[in-house]
Design a protein around this motif. Structure first.
Motif, PDB file in Angstrom:
ATOM      1  N   ILE A 357     -96.885 -47.362  36.970  1.00 20.98           N
ATOM      2  CA  ILE A 357     -96.274 -47.062  38.271  1.00 20.98           C
ATOM      3  C   ILE A 357     -96.007 -45.568  38.344  1.00 20.98           C
ATOM      4  CG2 ILE A 357     -95.093 -49.253  38.775  1.00 20.98           C
ATOM      5  CD1 ILE A 357     -92.634 -48.106  37.328  1.00 20.98           C
ATOM      6  N   TYR A 358     -95.810 -45.051  39.555  1.00 21.26           N
ATOM      7  CA  TYR A 358     -95.358 -43.669  39.726  1.00 21.26           C
ATOM      8  C   TYR A 358     -93.902 -43.670  40.171  1.00 21.26           C
ATOM      9  CZ  TYR A 358     -99.554 -40.977  38.947  1.00 21.26           C
ATOM     10  OH  TYR A 358    -100.612 -40.358  38.347  1.00 21.26           O
ATOM     11  N   VAL A 359     -93.169 -42.663  39.750  1.00 19.28           N
ATOM     12  CA  VAL A 359     -91.769 -42.527  40.164  1.00 19.28           C
ATOM     13  C   VAL A 359     -91.750 -41.750  41.484  1.00 19.28           C
ATOM     14  CG1 VAL A 359     -89.520 -41.571  39.549  1.00 19.28           C
ATOM     15  CG2 VAL A 359     -91.010 -42.477  37.753  1.00 19.28           C
ATOM     16  N   ASN A 360     -91.392 -42.455  42.582  1.00 18.88           N
ATOM     17  CA  ASN A 360     -91.246 -41.743  43.855  1.00 18.88           C
ATOM     18  C   ASN A 360     -89.976 -40.907  43.846  1.00 18.88           C
ATOM     19  OD1 ASN A 360     -93.558 -42.525  45.053  1.00 18.88           O
ATOM     20  ND2 ASN A 360     -92.649 -44.140  46.331  1.00 18.88           N
ATOM     21  N   LYS A 361     -88.911 -41.526  43.289  1.00 22.81           N
ATOM     22  CA  LYS A 361     -87.611 -40.835  43.315  1.00 22.81           C
ATOM     23  C   LYS A 361     -86.811 -41.291  42.096  1.00 22.81           C
ATOM     24  CE  LYS A 361     -84.545 -41.994  46.451  1.00 22.81           C
ATOM     25  NZ  LYS A 361     -83.906 -42.242  47.750  1.00 22.81           N
ATOM     26  N   ALA A 362     -86.179 -40.321  41.441  1.00 19.04           N
ATOM     27  CA  ALA A 362     -85.300 -40.649  40.318  1.00 19.04           C
ATOM     28  C   ALA A 362     -83.927 -40.074  40.655  1.00 19.04           C
ATOM     29  CB  ALA A 362     -85.836 -40.023  39.040  1.00 19.04           C
TER      30      ALA A 362
END
Length: 624
Positions: A357-362
């Motif tokens: 998965i990709y991190v859109n927002k952390a």
């Protein structure tokens, strides 16, 4: 004389080669327009010439890879290319095909590629006596074997230290050819070893489904550097002519710092670094922050741990922590505060496959992905794309290499003189005709002069010591000081390049006996000239290279030190206490239409992979 120890970095192209030098490489290996074992990492003669100039400025070397097997109609093109490479100043060629040893060549140094399968002390001594200056050892060797080779053959030894591993003995993988006429020995490996296979036993039962059974972890033996140096290695090679610039800078800087601490500490009596300049970095290098499939020390300390990377042939990256829970449309992950927007994460899903998965927002310890996937609490989460790290490392100024100099500004009869002496003892002198006038205040402007002379800016130099030796407080305009500084350094660059000493070696034809008199297809003899070379050295029977003669369906397509039985904990020698029920052989790997049989040779501790119609006897397990 202290022995020089070198870090050898891959260069996909000119830009990556320069970045590797800036990160601390002592030498580079790069592909030419043709004949390299990575057909999609070729470079023009002009680009290689620019890289040679840049490297030589730092006393670093450039080796060109010409390590494919050659066909008769390619020999003349290859020979002409070698002359071009010699003319632009290349330091050495890395070769596999013995036809090159028969050619009329310029006095260029030759290294034997790992593709020549260098694991036998007698053969390595033969190569040395035939005029080979350095041998790139097979990756399967252990410390004891390396030491034996070093004692037996007085030749430079190079060994891989980090990067991807070839599961096969290099030069002895014919899977690509057998499956689609793409030859790994010709630079077109199709990476069949990274495919998923089913493992089927002799009863026709499937033991393992859809697993990457020939895919192995990446190599990292950086903690063995002192032991390897003591065993006789002088060059540490990083794999990766197809990898990106962040991987190259990260690996080179990591090893540079590791090797320097040895060279400045316990190794300082006997060893020294192989090139000039000092590097500074804006990032903390760490091998797991760029491409890796997890790491193994392979066989350098003998066979002990599992080395397979069965879930996935892709990059695993850096371990972050376990998944705690999924709440709403976000994940909570142990050490989640380490993650940034844009990071790529990977994990092994319930089907035992690598997923990502990709991190859109952390934010606030919560990770909002681009796609919310069902992940079981407790699953290990890895980061295989570290967005913040990549951003820093990609910057050109993240790794800078400078040569140390001392500047002395004095006066002479007609004006002034600036002398620059570098760390290697090269001297550059510029003079300035200028009237001598005292400063208006009568006070010294020495401090001001030093500030101007220290501005080495984008040059490859630092002024670490500056002396102004005037008999009186002379005045000098800033523009003149700057002009002298610029000229003295431009001139120093020309002097360094002119003083660079390339080692040369003129091949002389030899006829000492080769350790074998019969050569099978695994010697990769693919042209008449290589055949002539071996015949002159006493070989009487020579089988043609696999590429020219293979018998579809019945051939041995790989020989490897890696062993699936060992990975399954079914090795009758190393794991006899825990084997339990023996597996029924022959074991078969199946992928769609593709099918291979496995043969286990326990005496040399090797596994062979054969095509499905091959016939062979299964060894019984009573060897010990």
């Amino acid at each position: 004389m202290k022995k020089k120890i070198e870090i050898l970095a891959p260069a996909k192209d000119l830009i990556q080669g320069m970045a590797a030098i800036n990160s601390g490489a002592d030498a580079l290996y790069i592909g030419a327009p043709q004949f390299g074992a990575r057909s999609n990492a070729t470079n023009s003669i002009e680009d290689i010439a620019s890289l040679v100039q840049y490297a030589h400025l730092f006393n670093a070397q450039v080796f060109v890879v010409m390590n494919t097997i050659l066909y008769d109609n390619e020999l003349e093109t290859c020979r002409q290319m070698i002359y071009q490479l010699y003319d632009i100043g290349v330091d050495a060629l890395i070769i596999q095909d013995m036809a090159i040893m028969e050619m009329d060549l310029p006095p260029i140094v030759l290294h034997a590629s790992t593709q020549a399968n260098n694991r036998d002390a007698d053969k390595i001594k033969f190569l040395k006596d035939a005029g080979i200056k350095r041998v790139v050892l097979a990756r399967e060797l252990n410390l004891h074997q390396i030491k034996q080779i070093s004692d037996h053959a007085d030749v430079e030894l190079e060994f891989f230290v980090t990067g991807a591993l070839c599961v096969s003995f290099s030069g002895n993988c014919y899977m690509s050819v057998a499956n689609g006429e793409r030859s790994a020995n010709r630079g077109s490996c199709a990476q069949n070893c990274r495919l998923p296979y089913n493992l089927i036993d002799g009863n026709g039962e499937t033991l393992i489904k859809n697993s990457h059974l020939l895919s192995i972890k990446d190599l990292d033996i950086s903690d063995q550097i002192p032991n390897l140096i003591e065993a006789g290695i002088c060059s540490f090679k990083i794999e990766g002519r197809l990898k990106d610039i962040v991987y190259v800078k990260n690996n080179v800087s990591y090893l540079r710092q590791k090797l320097d601490s040895f060279l400045e500490g316990e190794g300082s009596e006997k060893y020294t670094k192989a090139s000039s300049g000092k590097c500074t970095f804006t990032f903390d290098s760490s091998l797991n922050r760029t491409f890796n499939r997890g790491y193994t020390d392979y066989f350098v300390n003998d066979r002990h741990n599992s080395i397979g990377s069965w879930e996935s042939p892709k990059s695993k990256g850096q371990y972050i922590g376990k998944l705690i829970q999924t709440t709403g449309n976000a994940y909570e992950i142990e050490n989640g505060e380490l993650l940034n927007n844009g990071d790529g994460l990977c994990f092994i899903n319930e089907n035992n496959e690598a997923d990502g998965i990709y991190v859109n927002k952390a934010e606030n310890g919560k990770i909002y992905p681009n796609v919310l996937k069902e992940i079981k609490p407790g699953t290990f989460i890895y980061r295989n794309n570290d967005a913040a790290f990549i951003k820093i490392v990609e910057r050109e100024d993240s790794a800078v290499r400078k040569i140390s100099t001392t500047l002395v500004l004095t006066e002479n009869e007609t004006g002034f003189e600036l002398t620059a002496t570098d760390e290697d003892g090269n001297v550059s002198i510029v003079t300035l005709e200028h009237s001598k006038e005292q400063t208006k205040t009568g006070e010294s402007i020495e401090e001001n002069i030093k500030i101007q002379l220290a501005k080495t800016g984008f040059t490859p130099y630092t002024a670490d010591e500056i002396n102004v030796m005037f008999s009186q407080n002379w005045f000098l305009p800033i523009s003149k000081i700057n002009e002298m500084r610029r000229t003295v350094y431009d001139q120093l660059t020309q002097i360094r390049l002119a003083n660079y000493k390339r080692e040369e070696h003129q091949l002389v034809k030899t006829s000492h006996p080769y350790p074998e008199t019969k050569l099978d297809f695994m010697y990769n003899v693919s042209n008449k000239t290589a055949r002539k070379f071996y015949e002159r050295h006493g070989v009487t029977e020579i089988e043609k290279a696999f590429e020219l003669q293979w018998d579809p369906g019945k051939s041995r397509v790989m020989t490897t030190k890696y062993c699936i039985k060992y990975e399954l904990k079914k090795c009758p020698i190393h794991q006899k206490d825990i084997v339990g029920v023996k597996v029924k052989e022959p074991l078969v790997l199946k992928q769609g239409e593709l099918e291979y049989k496995l043969k286990f040779n326990c005496k040399p501790c090797e596994m062979e992979i054969w095509e499905k119609d091959a016939e062979f006897e299964i060894e019984e397990d009573h060897l010990h």
